[in-house]
Scaffold this active site. Structure first.
Site, PDB file in Angstrom:
ATOM      1  CD  GLU A  26      49.899  37.565  61.688  1.00 27.73           C
ATOM      2  OE1 GLU A  26      50.522  38.092  60.775  1.00 27.73           O
ATOM      3  OE2 GLU A  26      50.406  36.772  62.604  1.00 27.73           O
ATOM      4  CG  HIS A  72      46.437  32.980  59.922  1.00 25.69           C
ATOM      5  ND1 HIS A  72      47.341  32.018  59.610  1.00 25.69           N
ATOM      6  CD2 HIS A  72      46.460  33.341  61.371  1.00 25.69           C
ATOM      7  CE1 HIS A  72      47.981  31.833  60.660  1.00 25.69           C
ATOM      8  NE2 HIS A  72      47.367  32.758  61.627  1.00 25.69           N
ATOM      9  CG  HIS A  86      46.618  29.042  64.880  1.00 25.10           C
ATOM     10  ND1 HIS A  86      46.587  29.694  65.827  1.00 25.10           N
ATOM     11  CD2 HIS A  86      47.158  29.606  63.755  1.00 25.10           C
ATOM     12  CE1 HIS A  86      46.898  30.992  65.575  1.00 25.10           C
ATOM     13  NE2 HIS A  86      47.383  31.116  64.405  1.00 25.10           N
ATOM     14  CD  GLU A  97      36.631  15.138  46.699  1.00 25.53           C
ATOM     15  OE1 GLU A  97      36.562  16.283  46.458  1.00 25.53           O
ATOM     16  OE2 GLU A  97      36.255  14.159  45.906  1.00 25.53           O
ATOM     17  CG  HIS A 154      51.687  30.676  62.922  1.00 23.26           C
ATOM     18  ND1 HIS A 154      52.469  32.047  63.328  1.00 23.26           N
ATOM     19  CD2 HIS A 154      50.541  30.842  63.207  1.00 23.26           C
ATOM     20  CE1 HIS A 154      51.259  32.794  63.803  1.00 23.26           C
ATOM     21  NE2 HIS A 154      50.194  32.213  63.553  1.00 23.26           N
TER      22      HIS A 154
HETATM   23  O1  2HA Z   1      45.716  36.780  65.321  1.00 25.18           O
HETATM   24  O2  2HA Z   1      46.623  33.939  64.604  1.00 25.18           O
HETATM   25  O3  2HA Z   1      49.019  35.067  63.727  1.00 25.18           O
HETATM   26  C1  2HA Z   1      46.423  35.925  65.923  1.00 25.18           C
HETATM   27  C2  2HA Z   1      47.149  34.759  64.971  1.00 25.18           C
HETATM   28  C3  2HA Z   1      48.348  35.561  64.700  1.00 25.18           C
HETATM   29 ZN    ZN Z   2      48.259  32.766  63.831  1.00 27.81          ZN
END
Ligand code: 2HA
Ligand code: ZN
Length: 271
Positions: A116, A139, A141, A169, A210
């Site tokens: 990424e 980033h 998840h 908040e 995602h």
């Molecule tokens: O690096 O999360 O979006 C692994 C990820 C790809």
């Molecule tokens: Zn990811």
């Protein structure tokens, strides 16, 4: 030369990724972080003339020439970083051509930066253009945020307003709201460009089905943004199927922004 494993930025990467792993935000090789470093600080730990190898980044980032980042490795697991930073992290400098990364440390097993990287570098460019203090792109998840992208309308106003209404908040922490991208193929320049476009306006961008991107001056700001979205999304997912008895009215949200003197997305409220 000081020991790079003792550098505050390496320790921060280790501590933050371990924390994120334990929160369940980064299963397997999920998630990535890039952290813009101060050249003078890095020079206390590394010989900046010693380029271990060069790696093409896949696109040109003229604005970032000479900038140094510590970045999580592709295919690497957040759970392993704190025990083995040298294989799982790398320190790269964007070369004079703008499209090559010069490896200064790390990726010791022959690895490379996250797939990424385009989304990260393009997002750094966007955030730096609106806030020269920005250092981090993160980033991950997180469960409830991700679950919410399956059941909530993925419209920036509607999603932000719902999250603001989950707890007091929310609007205080992210008055600028959330940018939303539809589901897209990840790891491409396209999703990088789309994310970076949103980052001109938002510190938070949701990738439908995602995960989430966050940006900030430091780890605490960036982590705190994502953590607060995730908490609000958890409130939503715990209660969305139940009759709502109490909610914060839009007038109440506006009153909070006045109390804390916040510049917020006024068009995201129904007043
Ligand atoms: O690096 O999360 O979006 C692994 C990820 C790809
Ligand atoms: Zn990811």
């Amino acid at each position: 030369m000081k020991d790079i494993l003792e550098a505050p930025f390496v320790k921060e990467m280790c501590a933050t990724t371990a924390n994120m792993y334990r929160l369940g935000w980064d299963e397997r090789n999920g998630g990535n972080i890039s952290y813009l470093l101060d050249e003078n600080e890095v020079a206390e730990y590394l010989d900046l003339d010693n380029v271990i190898r060069t790696i093409p980044t896949g696109f040109e980032a003229e604005e970032l020439i000479g900038k140094i980042f510590i970045v999580t490795g592709t295919g690497k697991y957040f759970k392993n970083i704190e025990h083995d930073p040298e294989n799982n992290l790398g320190i790269i400098r964007i070369a004079k051509d703008g499209k090559t990364a010069e490896l200064l440390w790390g990726y010791a097993d022959g690895g490379r930066f996250t797939s990424e990287l385009p989304a990260h570098l393009m997002s750094h460019i966007s955030r730096l253009s609106v806030n020269p203090e920005n250092r981090i792109i993160m980033h991950c998840h997180p469960d409830y945020t991700l679950a919410m992208t399956q059941v909530h309308i993925m419209d920036e106003k509607e999603l932000t307003r719902t999250l603001w209404k989950q707890m007091t908040e929310s609007i205080v922490v992210f008055p600028d709201g959330l940018g939303v991208l539809p589901w897209m193929v990840c790891g491409t320049n396209e999703i990088g460009e789309a994310t970076a476009e949103k980052m001109k306006r938002y510190r938070l961008v949701i990738w439908t089905l995602h995960g989430i991107y966050g940006a900030g001056r430091d780890m605490d700001e960036t982590f705190g943004l994502i953590e607060t979205v995730e908490k609000a999304a958890k409130q939503y997912m715990l209660t969305a199927h139940l009759p709502k008895v109490n909610t914060i009215p839009d007038e109440g949200l506006k009153a909070l922004t006045e109390r804390f003197d916040l510049d917020y997305r006024k068009d995201f409220l129904n007043l």
